[in-house]
Structures are given as C-alpha cells and as structure tokens.
Design an enzyme around this catalytic site. Structure first.
Site, short mmCIF file in Angstrom:
data_model
loop_
_atom_site.label_atom_id
_atom_site.label_comp_id
_atom_site.label_asym_id
_atom_site.label_seq_id
_atom_site.Cartn_x
_atom_site.Cartn_y
_atom_site.Cartn_z
CE LYS A 37 -2.58 0.11 3.58
NZ LYS A 37 -2.11 1.14 4.52
CB SER A 542 -28.73 8.37 40.06
OG SER A 542 -28.76 9.21 41.20
#
Length: 634
Positions: A37, A542
């Site tokens: 490449k 939470s």
C-alpha cells in the site's frame, strides 16, 4: 508542492487558475499488512512529480546509499510515516497525502488496516469518493479484504478499485489475476457492490500505475492513474441529487436583509425555486443566491451560499432547506448502523448529543438489534458495543430532524454521537430509515396543562433528585422531606430506588446498562409527575453524571434540583444496615457502587449535604428551605 508544467515558467497566473479549477478526488487506500500500500502511494507521488524539495533531496541521498534499488525503497519512505509511528508506539491515525496531475487534484488517506483500527478507517473513508483496495497477488482474497470491502460499502463509497499488486512476483500470470477477480466478484455480489474495477499492478516496478505495462499485454483496462483521473467524484453525483442545504447560520446584518447561509449538500438551486424547511415543513421561494462576489444565477452541491426567501418564515441554525418537490424526511426515531469509536462502551438508554450536519440534538440508543462481525459478516446478539464494534441500532431523538437515508446523501444521513459531559466523540452512524412509529405517533393536545395543575396545587412542580452512595441516608431524608411537605399541604410523590425495583424496574439488574435504563425510566416517570403538578422526590444512587444530566434535561429550567447526600465510603460501610457492602467485599454482589462500580459525584449540585455531619431532620429542613427560596412552595 508544485506541479511541474511549462505554464509555471511562462504564465504563472494561468497555471494557478488552471490548477484552481481542477476537480478534486478524495480516495482511500486499504489492505492487509505488506500488500504494498505504501509503495503504491509513493509511486503515485513520485511519478506525478509532486514531491517536496526536501523529499527530492532525500531520494537522491538514499539512491546513493541503496544503489539501483534505492528509487523503489524511497516510495515507502515518502508515505509510511504511519508505520514508523507504529514501530515507535506513538499513535495510530490516518495519514493524508496530496498530489496532482494535469487533469485532477487528489487527497489520499492511507488508513491502517487492522481490525482494532476500524475507527481510523471510518474517519479516513467518511469523505472519500473512491477506494483503492490492495490485494497481494500471491495471497488472494483475505479476511481483511472482505472486512475492508464491508466497511467501504457501509460508508457509502460507490467506486472501488481492486488493485491486485505484486503481479511481478507471480510472473504476470493472467490466470492468477482472473482467479482473484472471480473470487472477489462472488463476494461483491453478497455485499451489493456494483462499481468495482480490477487492475493488475506492480507498485514496485510501476506496472499499470501511470502507463500500461509491457509485461501484461493481456490486460486492456485502465491504468490506476487513468482510473483515478476519470472516476466520478461525489460532488458531481450530488449535483444530480435533490436539493439540500443545512442552515449553518442566519445572516442578518441589517433590518432589510435576512439570509440563510450554509453549504449545499445536494442538488442545485436557483432564484424562483420552491423550497421546504424541515422539520417545520414551511415553504417559500428562493429570492436571491448571495455570495461575497455577488449574486449567482444558480448554485450547486459543494458551494457555500446565502439564500434569501420571498417570505418571512422562522428558520434557525440546524434546519434543513430542501426542494419542495422532493423534500427531506422528518422523524425522531431511526434504524441506523453505528460504529463505536470510544474505549467507554455504548450503554443503551444513555443520553448522548447527536450532531448531524449543523444540528445538535439529544439522542438515545434504545436497542441494539445486532452486532456485525466485520470479518465474517455474521449478525451476533449484543447488549452493548465496545471500541471499533459495528451494530445496527434503533435511535431515539428528543425532537424531529430533517434527514435523508445515508445511502442517498452522506451529509444529511450521517451523524456522530458525542458524550454530554466530556464532549468526546463516541460513535459515527448512518441512517437507514425512519421507524414507522415516529411517523404515526403524535403528541395529543390537552387543555388542562401543567400550569393549571400548579395553580390548583398551590405549588410549582419540581423534582428533588437525591443521589449518593448506598448508606448515605437518601431514603431517610427523602421520606422526612415528603412528611414535612405533606404537613404543609403540598402534593408530593416519593420514588425510591428499592421500591421502584419491585415493580416498574423489576426486570433490571445492576450492570452499567441496567443502571442506565433504571434511571432513564425513573426520569421519564418523574417528568410525567411534574406535568401532573407534583413535587417529586427521588432517592437513587444514580451513579453516573450522564444519566443525572439526562434527567435534568427532560424538565424545564428551575424544575430539577440535584441534592448530593455525601458521606465517606468508610462511614457508609459502617451504616450497612442491609449488609450489602459486606456481600460486595466478599465478592457475592457484583457491580456494587463504591466497591467495584464507580460513583461519579455531582460537580455542581443545587444542594450538598454532608450526611455524616448533619442529622436527617436538619438535612430535610434544608431541602424544604431550598424549595421555598426558589419559589416552588406557595
């Protein structure tokens, strides 16, 4: 970098003008390790004679050093900075190179090929018009070849060149080339790839790169450069698409001028054209196309312009102006493909920011339909997506947006997800279609609204959200607050973590995904109760800031009060009336907050209560006082 042309010496202005009006092709190269490449890109750069002067000097020095093969080695040296970074452990990213020929300008993205760098390939391919997919003639079609083809197709790249490299190492055998073409065409049919061109090359020797190879007289197709110079660029195709322009800003320098500026994402527009603004659906007619250099008789995809309209209609940044005859869709729920690009996994139900074009909205991935194994193309079940994972998901937004399917328009059908707290990019997605329920479900108008209920209850509906470690005293304090408000004649409701898990959320566990969904459901219930005119008290660990921020975002300003019940972990463990910490310490209780699951403390709560220093009674009084000070109690 300067293109060497006779015009440079004779008429530099004419050369620059010629260069300015060349079309631009963006393409990526991808392939397996050692497929050549980097050598290919180096060959393109070298043979097109667009090297920096220091690159030329370096080549001369290296040629002396390496002798007759120095020229070929230099091709890789020119472009393979990515490999050098890999070897040094610096980073993995996309390397971009720029070059030009007499016919066209080019930007090539050299993308890493391994599966763990999927997000990098997505980044490089997101704006590409074409892909050069490298195949080693000795190895044929590999798993990575199939994976890259899938990603290229997924990202909407319509032109694929399969460059079958190292033909010199198989003695330029046409049978090798034919077999690879046959194998790839079968796979391409599975993916639905239509525009595939096969070119046999030797990047090392330059065969079929810039000019036809003397060694492959049996091949009669284009050279690689010939292909790159003539393949259709996306801007050309998009000029034939329906008109689309996301509004970037509203331009109003004076009271006599009101224009809407943006970059045209598809089609053409001219004065007199009828347009529709999405998501509002309002229509008008284009009056002028304004640019810095004067008005235009027509504008096309890729141009940045300001439109003025014949009518005064409400248009804001993020709206989508489209042709009235073929208008964009409008929806708030979609099926999409999502590429996850962050180390922190996707949690369905978590609230993220979605950016699509110039619009930013709140979004939640509600369901992962399946994850795609990009090596085998199998669909596998998944409850979350990790780094570089690709899944098909359902996406819910907090409002309608104008959109197109990604396959029709990448600008109006692609989006990114951003973390609400850190602003980090979490994922990139491609819209398939709107869910039918988004078109068939509409908000029903009611005459008795929240304001009317507030007046009847003599209070302003609110949510007091108590958060903190288990054992911080949240439930005790919330219960006392409700008793005090009830005694004062106010209408309330208490949502407690344990109580909710006996009914509404009894199907949820304590994984991060389930905790997110637990809070999402509670937040939606609290929103309904506020609409009913109640003061809602919630008592939930939470643990994540993102979910508490989501709960806040569901309500109007001034309706949400975050209260941090803060206590040191050691004291919380001493108060362990339920025995949960002891179980967690023994490994009998997984994902327990504070032990093996994180708690993200509030950064700017409306009220901070050090519950190891104040009594529950005093803490409750402070919450009531806070509500009174903010005018929530009459």
């Amino acid at each position: 970098m300067a293109h060497r042309d006779e015009l440079i010496a004779s008429d530099i202005d004419a050369y620059l003008k010629q260069h300015e009006h060349k079309s631009l092709l963006r393409f990526i190269t991808c392939g397996s390790v050692d497929d050549g490449k980097s050598t290919l890109i180096g060959r393109l750069l070298y043979d097109s004679k667009l090297l920096f002067e220091d690159h030329l000097a370096a080549m001369e020095a290296d040629s002396r050093k390496w002798g007759t093969q120095g020229e070929h080695i230099d091709f890789a040296l020119l472009v393979d900075g990515l490999a050098a970074e890999r070897e040094q452990g610096i980073t993995i990213d996309v390397a971009y190179r720029f070059f030009s020929t007499d016919r066209r300008k080019f930007i090539v993205a050299d993308t890493p090929g391994h599966e763990q760098y999927t997000r990098n390939m997505v980044t490089g391919a997101s704006t590409a018009d074409a892909a050069v997919l490298m195949v080693d003639a000795r190895k044929g079609i590999l798993t990575q070849t199939r994976r890259h083809s899938y990603l290229v197709n997924l990202l909407g790249i319509r032109h694929i060149c399969v460059a079958i490299n190292k033909m010199d190492l198989v003695e330029y055998d046409p049978r090798v080339f034919a077999k690879i073409v046959e194998d790839y065409e079968g796979f391409a049919r599975q993916l639905g790839l239509a525009n595939v061109t096969f070119i046999p090359v030797s990047a090392f020797r330059g065969d079929n790169i810039m000019k036809p190879s003397e060694h492959m007289s049996w091949y009669h197709g284009p050279t690689l450069m010939g292909y790159l110079e003539t393949v259709e660029v996306d801007d050309t195709r998009m000029q034939r698409a329906p008109f689309r322009m996301p509004v970037q800003w509203v331009n109003r320098p004076n009271l006599d001028f009101r224009g809407f500026a943006g970059t045209i994402a598809g089609g053409k527009v001219k004065p007199g054209d009828r347009i529709r603004v999405q998501p509002s659906g309002k229509e008008s007619t284009v009056q002028r196309i304004v640019t810095f250099d004067g008005d235009l008789p027509e504008a096309v995809a890729g141009q940045s312009v300001t439109l003025t309209l014949a009518d005064e209609i409400d248009i804001s940044r993020g709206d989508l102006i489209s042709g009235a005859e073929d208008a964009a869709g409008v929806a708030d729920q979609f099926e999409t493909t999502l590429v996850w690009m962050h180390d922190e996994p996707l949690l369905p139900g978590r609230s993220y920011l979605l950016k699509m074009g110039t619009r930013t909205v709140t979004a939640q991935v509600m369901h992962i339909k399946h994850q795609v194994n990009v090596n085998t193309l199998e669909h596998v079940a998944a409850t979350t997506l990790g780094l570089n994972a690709i899944g098909v998901v359902t996406l819910h937004l907090d409002r309608n947006v104008g959109f197109d399917a990604y396959g029709d328009n990448r600008d109006t059908g692609g989006y990114i997800l951003v973390d609400r707290m850190t602003n980090a990019t979490m994922g990139a997605g491609m819209i398939h279609f709107a869910l039918r329920r988004s078109q068939n479900i509409h908000m029903q108008h009611v005459d008795v609204d929240k304001a009317a209920r507030n007046r009847l209850n003599h209070q302003k509906a609110s949510v007091v959200w108590l958060t903190g470690l288990s054992g911080a005293g949240k439930s005790t304090v919330a219960n006392l607050v409700e008793k005090k408000l009830h005694a004062l004649g106010h209408r309330t409701y208490l949502l407690d973590g344990d109580n909710v898990r006996h009914g509404l959320n009894k199907d949820l566990g304590f994984t991060d995904q389930d905790r997110v969904e637990n809070i999402r459901r509670v937040a939606e219930v609290a929103k309904l109760m506020v609409d009913a005119g109640l003061i809602v008290l919630t008592s939930f660990i939470s643990p994540f800031r993102a979910e508490r921020a989501m709960a806040r975002s569901l309500l109007a300003p001034g309706e949400f009060y975050e209260v941090h019940a803060d206590v040191p972990l050691a004291i919380a463990e001493q108060r362990d009336v339920k025995g949960l910490y002891k179980k967690a310490r023994r490994g009998e209780l997984k994902n327990f907050t504070g032990i093996d699951s994180d708690y993200e403390a509030p950064e700017a709560p409306e009220l901070h209560l050090a519950t190891d220093q104040v009594s529950p009674e005093e803490a409750a009084d402070r919450i009531v006082a806070m509500l009174r000070e903010h005018g929530r109690l009459s």
